[in-house]
Design a protein around this motif. Structure first.
Motif, PDB file in Angstrom:
ATOM      1  N   TYR A  53      -1.261  -1.452  -2.539  1.00 24.05           N
ATOM      2  CA  TYR A  53      -3.052  -1.156  -3.660  1.00 24.05           C
ATOM      3  C   TYR A  53      -4.225  -0.842  -3.059  1.00 24.05           C
ATOM      4  O   TYR A  53      -4.394  -0.245  -3.560  1.00 24.05           O
ATOM      5  CB  TYR A  53      -2.546  -2.034  -4.906  1.00 24.05           C
ATOM      6  CG  TYR A  53      -3.286  -2.796  -4.834  1.00 24.05           C
ATOM      7  CD1 TYR A  53      -4.253  -3.482  -4.863  1.00 24.05           C
ATOM      8  CD2 TYR A  53      -2.337  -4.208  -4.503  1.00 24.05           C
ATOM      9  CE1 TYR A  53      -5.080  -4.354  -4.416  1.00 24.05           C
ATOM     10  CE2 TYR A  53      -2.427  -5.536  -4.496  1.00 24.05           C
ATOM     11  CZ  TYR A  53      -3.933  -6.126  -3.891  1.00 24.05           C
ATOM     12  OH  TYR A  53      -4.311  -7.483  -3.728  1.00 24.05           O
ATOM     13  N   MET A  59       2.265  -0.512 -10.984  1.00 23.29           N
ATOM     14  CA  MET A  59       2.392  -0.673  -9.639  1.00 23.29           C
ATOM     15  C   MET A  59       4.044  -0.593  -9.484  1.00 23.29           C
ATOM     16  O   MET A  59       4.294  -1.384  -8.365  1.00 23.29           O
ATOM     17  CB  MET A  59       1.667  -2.199  -8.605  1.00 23.29           C
ATOM     18  CG  MET A  59       0.281  -2.067  -8.672  1.00 23.29           C
ATOM     19  SD  MET A  59      -0.271  -3.193  -7.248  1.00 23.29           S
ATOM     20  CE  MET A  59       0.053  -4.656  -8.683  1.00 23.29           C
ATOM     21  N   LEU A 102      -3.833   0.732 -12.104  1.00 23.21           N
ATOM     22  CA  LEU A 102      -4.094   1.126 -10.959  1.00 23.21           C
ATOM     23  C   LEU A 102      -4.336   2.385 -10.560  1.00 23.21           C
ATOM     24  O   LEU A 102      -3.605   3.819 -11.003  1.00 23.21           O
ATOM     25  CB  LEU A 102      -3.107   1.106 -10.185  1.00 23.21           C
ATOM     26  CG  LEU A 102      -2.483   1.866  -8.500  1.00 23.21           C
ATOM     27  CD1 LEU A 102      -2.495   1.270  -7.742  1.00 23.21           C
ATOM     28  CD2 LEU A 102      -0.047   2.022  -8.913  1.00 23.21           C
ATOM     29  N   ALA A 121      -3.702   5.091  -8.163  1.00 16.58           N
ATOM     30  CA  ALA A 121      -3.371   5.175  -7.389  1.00 16.58           C
ATOM     31  C   ALA A 121      -4.337   6.302  -5.984  1.00 16.58           C
ATOM     32  O   ALA A 121      -3.809   7.440  -5.829  1.00 16.58           O
ATOM     33  CB  ALA A 121      -1.389   5.952  -7.474  1.00 16.58           C
ATOM     34  N   THR A 126      -3.233   5.324   0.623  1.00 18.63           N
ATOM     35  CA  THR A 126      -2.171   3.821   0.259  1.00 18.63           C
ATOM     36  C   THR A 126      -1.052   3.948   0.288  1.00 18.63           C
ATOM     37  O   THR A 126      -0.345   5.233  -0.693  1.00 18.63           O
ATOM     38  CB  THR A 126      -2.957   3.581  -1.043  1.00 18.63           C
ATOM     39  OG1 THR A 126      -2.687   3.300  -2.444  1.00 18.63           O
ATOM     40  CG2 THR A 126      -4.627   3.115  -0.216  1.00 18.63           C
ATOM     41  N   LEU A 165       1.075   3.351  -2.788  1.00 18.62           N
ATOM     42  CA  LEU A 165       1.019   2.997  -3.760  1.00 18.62           C
ATOM     43  C   LEU A 165       0.247   4.622  -3.943  1.00 18.62           C
ATOM     44  O   LEU A 165       0.161   4.381  -5.434  1.00 18.62           O
ATOM     45  CB  LEU A 165       0.454   1.750  -4.922  1.00 18.62           C
ATOM     46  CG  LEU A 165       1.463   0.619  -4.652  1.00 18.62           C
ATOM     47  CD1 LEU A 165       1.023   0.073  -5.419  1.00 18.62           C
ATOM     48  CD2 LEU A 165       2.925   1.077  -4.720  1.00 18.62           C
ATOM     49  N   GLN A 166       0.448   5.626  -3.342  1.00 17.61           N
ATOM     50  CA  GLN A 166      -0.839   6.426  -4.149  1.00 17.61           C
ATOM     51  C   GLN A 166       0.398   7.440  -5.043  1.00 17.61           C
ATOM     52  O   GLN A 166       1.406   7.443  -4.418  1.00 17.61           O
ATOM     53  CB  GLN A 166      -1.226   7.213  -2.817  1.00 17.61           C
ATOM     54  CG  GLN A 166      -0.112   7.896  -1.952  1.00 17.61           C
ATOM     55  CD  GLN A 166      -0.266   9.021  -0.458  1.00 17.61           C
ATOM     56  OE1 GLN A 166      -1.669   8.360   0.269  1.00 17.61           O
ATOM     57  NE2 GLN A 166       0.127  10.156  -0.632  1.00 17.61           N
ATOM     58  N   ASN A 193       1.495   6.656  -7.473  1.00 23.56           N
ATOM     59  CA  ASN A 193       2.548   6.497  -8.504  1.00 23.56           C
ATOM     60  C   ASN A 193       2.130   5.684  -9.804  1.00 23.56           C
ATOM     61  O   ASN A 193       3.434   5.041 -10.673  1.00 23.56           O
ATOM     62  CB  ASN A 193       3.241   4.597  -7.828  1.00 23.56           C
ATOM     63  CG  ASN A 193       3.723   4.862  -6.738  1.00 23.56           C
ATOM     64  OD1 ASN A 193       4.031   5.657  -5.329  1.00 23.56           O
ATOM     65  ND2 ASN A 193       4.234   3.437  -6.209  1.00 23.56           N
ATOM     66  N   SER A 194       1.069   5.755 -10.086  1.00 21.30           N
ATOM     67  CA  SER A 194       0.575   5.033 -11.651  1.00 21.30           C
ATOM     68  C   SER A 194       0.437   6.533 -12.427  1.00 21.30           C
ATOM     69  O   SER A 194       0.311   7.295 -12.330  1.00 21.30           O
ATOM     70  CB  SER A 194      -0.243   4.975 -11.699  1.00 21.30           C
ATOM     71  OG  SER A 194      -0.873   4.461 -12.917  1.00 21.30           O
TER      72      SER A 194
END
Length: 343
Positions: A88, A225, A252, A254, A258, A260-261, A263-264
């Motif tokens: 994250y 996440m 998050l 995002a 990263t 986790l870009q 993802n939220s």
């Protein structure tokens, strides 16, 4: 015999939902703990019952914190250059996000940030470095600056320096650090999916070292996440059972670059449900609406303060927050008041 045609409010499905939250709050106010199943049910509250949930949660918040809001100020004292791979984080070794990279700041920069924290009405100055844990130079710098900040600006000090040994924690206590932040971030089961360079147990060990050194523990997590509701509930119960005094709940952001870009996909109601669940699980703990609140709660930010009782004022580590004046207006419009330092 005349039969009344009046409808008992408890037979109304909407009232049944409202009464359930109030009954749960009654039990918490009476000293009972809610179950994990009840905590899960809070995270599944229908959107049209969220206001009822917040109303019940506000009674718990009001008992322990009244209508006060504590403000925190974050200072990114060392940016980037981190050897960990937290998925994250824009400062991790695997991030390609264009963040500033610098070693721990000089005294004058740290003192100027403390001045700004005091000017903004913050109770606590949060001194943060990106690292697996502090090296000797970084720890010594903290030991030197903390007494000066406390003497000049009467601020509580929270240090966020990564993993800590008991000896390092003892040194932080001795120099005047009031509390240490080290987030669990998610559940033990989900942890390996967001970080591989250290473990959930490593983070728990740091919190225990902080506790045993006689400092307060500040630890929370990040919602959004890819965790399950069970993960969020497990984290809440772990934080409660560890005795954590202050719980920052992040949503998050995002960040591009990263893992986790993108993802939220949290809604404002998701954030409110999570905040309320933490209030019911840990009724007397400070609960802070942290990173991502502007992005995900948006115009519903004020509602979060009906269960949470603290905020970061200003920017976060590598992302911008809303203007402090907007926070002051929000707190004032709610009829709440800012808590000053108790140093």
């Amino acid at each position: 015999m005349t039969v009344s045609t009046a409808t008992n409010h408890t037979s109304d499905p909407v009232s049944l939902g409202r009464d359930r939250y109030q009954a749960m709050a009654d039990r918490v106010l009476g000293g009972e703990s809610i179950s994990r199943d009840e905590a899960l049910s809070i995270l599944k509250t229908p959107d049209d019952e969220v206001l009822d949930l917040l109303s019940a949660g506000f009674r718990i918040r009001q008992k322990h914190f009244g209508k006060t809001v504590q403000l925190y100020f974050l200072m990114n004292a060392k940016s980037g250059l981190c050897p960990e791979d937290c998925h994250y984080c824009s400062q991790s070794k695997i991030s390609t996000a264009p963040v500033p990279k610098y070693n721990i700041l000089k005294r004058d920069d740290l003192m100027e940030a403390a001045r700004l924290a005091a000017e903004r009405g913050a109770k606590t100055y949060c001194l943060v470095i990106s690292a697996r844990g502090p090296n000797e130079r970084e720890l010594s710098a903290v030991e030197q600056i903390v007494p000066e900040i406390k003497e000049k600006y009467n601020l509580d000090i929270c240090a966020c320096l990564g993993l800590l040994s008991r000896e390092q924690a003892d040194r932080l206590k001795a120099c005047g650090v009031d509390r240490v932040n080290h987030n669990l971030n998610t559940s033990e089961d989900h942890y390996a999916d967001i970080c591989t360079t250290h473990t959930y147990a490593d983070r728990v060990d740091t919190l225990r070292n902080v506790r045993d050194a006689g400092m307060e523990m500040c630890s929370g997590g990040i919602i959004g996440m890819g965790e399950t509701h069970d993960d969020v509930v497990s984290m809440a119960f772990d934080l409660r059972d560890l005795g954590v005094q202050s719980i920052p709940l992040n949503f998050l952001n995002a960040i591009e670059g990263t893992p986790l870009q993108g993802n939220s996909d949290l809604s404002p109601q998701d954030c409110l449900r999570a905040l309320a669940m933490f209030r019911f699980v840990a009724p007397d703990r400070e609960l802070r609406i942290s990173g991502g609140r502007e992005l995900h709660l948006r115009s519903l930010q004020p509602l979060g303060l009906y269960v949470a009782n603290s905020l970061f004022v200003g920017d976060y580590l590598t992302t911008k927050g809303q203007a402090p004046e907007a926070d002051y207006d929000m707190i004032r419009d709610l009829g709440f008041e800012v808590t000053k330092s108790t140093c």
